[in-house]
Design a protein around this motif. Structure first.
Motif, PDB file in Angstrom:
ATOM      1  N   ALA A  90      -2.898  -1.696   1.226  1.00 33.37           N
ATOM      2  CA  ALA A  90      -2.556  -3.073   1.593  1.00 33.37           C
ATOM      3  C   ALA A  90      -2.639  -3.978   0.371  1.00 33.37           C
ATOM      4  O   ALA A  90      -1.796  -4.856   0.168  1.00 33.37           O
ATOM      5  CB  ALA A  90      -3.476  -3.572   2.703  1.00 33.37           C
ATOM      6  N   ARG A  91      -3.645  -3.742  -0.453  1.00 31.41           N
ATOM      7  CA  ARG A  91      -3.811  -4.598  -1.635  1.00 31.41           C
ATOM      8  C   ARG A  91      -2.746  -4.318  -2.680  1.00 31.41           C
ATOM      9  O   ARG A  91      -2.282  -5.237  -3.363  1.00 31.41           O
ATOM     10  CB  ARG A  91      -5.219  -4.421  -2.189  1.00 31.41           C
ATOM     11  CG  ARG A  91      -6.228  -5.132  -1.303  1.00 31.41           C
ATOM     12  CD  ARG A  91      -7.659  -4.883  -1.698  1.00 31.41           C
ATOM     13  NE  ARG A  91      -8.547  -5.834  -1.025  1.00 31.41           N
ATOM     14  CZ  ARG A  91      -9.861  -5.700  -0.945  1.00 31.41           C
ATOM     15  NH1 ARG A  91     -10.452  -4.647  -1.495  1.00 31.41           N
ATOM     16  NH2 ARG A  91     -10.579  -6.606  -0.323  1.00 31.41           N
ATOM     17  N   ASP A  92      -2.363  -3.050  -2.822  1.00 29.08           N
ATOM     18  CA  ASP A  92      -1.222  -2.750  -3.694  1.00 29.08           C
ATOM     19  C   ASP A  92      -0.008  -3.542  -3.232  1.00 29.08           C
ATOM     20  O   ASP A  92       0.740  -4.097  -4.030  1.00 29.08           O
ATOM     21  CB  ASP A  92      -0.888  -1.245  -3.635  1.00 29.08           C
ATOM     22  CG  ASP A  92      -1.867  -0.411  -4.431  1.00 29.08           C
ATOM     23  OD1 ASP A  92      -2.561  -0.975  -5.293  1.00 29.08           O
ATOM     24  OD2 ASP A  92      -1.943   0.802  -4.186  1.00 29.08           O
ATOM     25  N   TRP A  93       0.170  -3.579  -1.919  1.00 32.85           N
ATOM     26  CA  TRP A  93       1.342  -4.253  -1.374  1.00 32.85           C
ATOM     27  C   TRP A  93       1.271  -5.757  -1.571  1.00 32.85           C
ATOM     28  O   TRP A  93       2.290  -6.424  -1.719  1.00 32.85           O
ATOM     29  CB  TRP A  93       1.519  -3.889   0.096  1.00 32.85           C
ATOM     30  CG  TRP A  93       2.957  -3.666   0.426  1.00 32.85           C
ATOM     31  CD1 TRP A  93       3.718  -4.390   1.288  1.00 32.85           C
ATOM     32  CD2 TRP A  93       3.824  -2.658  -0.106  1.00 32.85           C
ATOM     33  NE1 TRP A  93       4.994  -3.898   1.313  1.00 32.85           N
ATOM     34  CE2 TRP A  93       5.090  -2.844   0.469  1.00 32.85           C
ATOM     35  CE3 TRP A  93       3.644  -1.620  -1.032  1.00 32.85           C
ATOM     36  CZ2 TRP A  93       6.181  -2.031   0.151  1.00 32.85           C
ATOM     37  CZ3 TRP A  93       4.733  -0.819  -1.340  1.00 32.85           C
ATOM     38  CH2 TRP A  93       5.976  -1.024  -0.753  1.00 32.85           C
ATOM     39  N   MET A  94       0.068  -6.297  -1.579  1.00 29.29           N
ATOM     40  CA  MET A  94      -0.082  -7.737  -1.833  1.00 29.29           C
ATOM     41  C   MET A  94       0.425  -8.095  -3.228  1.00 29.29           C
ATOM     42  O   MET A  94       1.051  -9.149  -3.424  1.00 29.29           O
ATOM     43  CB  MET A  94      -1.549  -8.142  -1.695  1.00 29.29           C
ATOM     44  CG  MET A  94      -2.037  -8.175  -0.257  1.00 29.29           C
ATOM     45  SD  MET A  94      -3.817  -8.443  -0.118  1.00 29.29           S
ATOM     46  CE  MET A  94      -3.951 -10.132  -0.687  1.00 29.29           C
TER      47      MET A  94
END
Lengths: 235, 235
Positions: B138-142
């Motif tokens: 999820a943080r990569d995607w942010m």
DNA sequence: CGACATGTTGAACCTCATCAACCGACGTGG
DNA sequence: CCACGTCGGTTGATGAGGTTCAACATGTCG
């Protein structure tokens, strides 16, 4: 005993992961803990480095950031007092952690702490639930980054802080100190400093907030802010 | 025994959470499980509804989505075969789960499954680690949603699928089927269908990919794709 | 074959990034 | 004490990247 005493005086004793632990467990945890202060701007952990540190945040604000190869930066998480810092069951860090304000940490060395996790199921459970909450928060933020306008992003962020910081969250007139500078706000919201600044003055102009100095924020209407954030009031 | 037999034939037996369990534990899990199929487009769980279901994905692709009050949509997670669906230790769902393709699930009723989690620490540990991975993702995607250009987003997505699907991930010439239609790609990448379409043809024009039909993707150069995605090759 | 969903392409518009100037606060050294 | 540089913040002008609206192409399924 002396150590345990420190925990009993701790500002975040009840709210942090420690809240889930018995006195005996807390004593064990305390044996491996030490306090450390970081000045605003200091790097606490670095991406792609081995995990060496877990910590409770006693005071201050920490930003978790990722960077592209050419230096664009995105904040992927914010941690406040009583939050937990560190990637359990991982070999290397996936992000940077930096002090956004002056910060005080209660630090646990990673190897000793992971042994304690294995020993105390309650502690593991507590960390699990916090991770689930972090995941929910990250996904909320994905909606903001992917689909919301600049105005909505800034309003959403103020709303987030208000819910976490303001003394009486449901009331109008709530006020708090902005823990981030404009550049960090921009990195959290996927915007530039300029647009953040413009949106802040716009919110001020429409009478939804008041800005005292550069950090003081006063909210006139929670409902109108939630409206500007493009989300239902209860969220 | 008959039930256990089904598990031993299961396509995702080793890769799913079941992989962490002994035969006896698996038997217990199996007692409460049943298979169910969903057609592409069907809703599996709804946001703001009570949690009633946990499941392993046996085949197909599921999208987790959030929506703003005025209907803008963002995909906040994709699940593929062997992934786990469901928000443990939560009261209500925080997102929608919909079948992006035809899907086959191995479903566990929530109450019985949560009892099993409490009984088998290995199962809980496995779910914990998956949650941590989800959080990393999820943080990569942010970073992608907050800071990357349209071209980089599309390239990043193809790279993601290539790593997950292609038979020989490191090789050039890897190929796979795009599990999402353009509209879903757009919702995942924080773009519109039109820009996704344009960027796909642009990638084709520059000779980085080939498009067969609308779903078939062939990669000519993993390195060039990683470059277009704005990330280091190993990521 | 026809109808509807899905995908592509084009043109106009708009939001936000970029570049630049400016202001005030703060700290440092001459 | 004031000059100076730095840092954080604001404001303005300009332009690019992506959205929006529209038309068209392709594919799929009854």
């Amino acid at each position: 005993m002396d150590h345990l005493h420190r925990c009993q005086l701790c500002a975040v004793r009840k709210l942090a992961v420690c809240g889930a632990m018995s006195d005996e467990q807390l004593n064990r945890l305390n044996e491996i803990a030490h306090y450390k202060k970081y000045a605003a701007g200091q790097t606490i952990i670095s991406s792609d480095q081995p995990v060496t540190l877990f910590a409770n945040i006693v005071s201050g604000t920490i930003k978790l950031t990722k960077v592209t190869v050419d230096g664009r930066e995105q904040i992927v998480g914010l941690l406040f007092a009583s939050d937990f810092l560190g990637r359990t069951f991982g070999r290397t860090n996936r992000y940077f952690a930096m002090a956004a304000t002056d910060v005080e940490l209660c630090i646990f060395p990673s190897d000793a702490f992971e042994r304690l996790i294995a020993t105390f199921p309650d502690l593991k459970q507590c960390l699990f639930e916090r991770t689930l909450d972090d995941l929910d928060a990250a996904r909320d933020w994905m909606l903001l980054l992917g689909r919301k306008s600049a105005a909505e992003r800034v309003a959403s962020f103020l709303l987030l802080l208000a819910c976490r910081f303001a003394r009486s969250p449901q009331q109008a007139g709530a006020q708090f100190d902005m823990p981030l500078k404009r550049a960090d706000m921009a990195d959290y919201l996927g915007l530039t400093v300029e647009t953040v600044s413009r949106q802040m003055t716009r919110l001020k102009a429409t009478g939804i907030i008041e800005i005292k100095g550069t950090r003081g924020i006063k909210l006139f209407s929670m409902a109108r802010l939630a409206d500007a954030a493009g989300q239902s009031p209860g969220d």
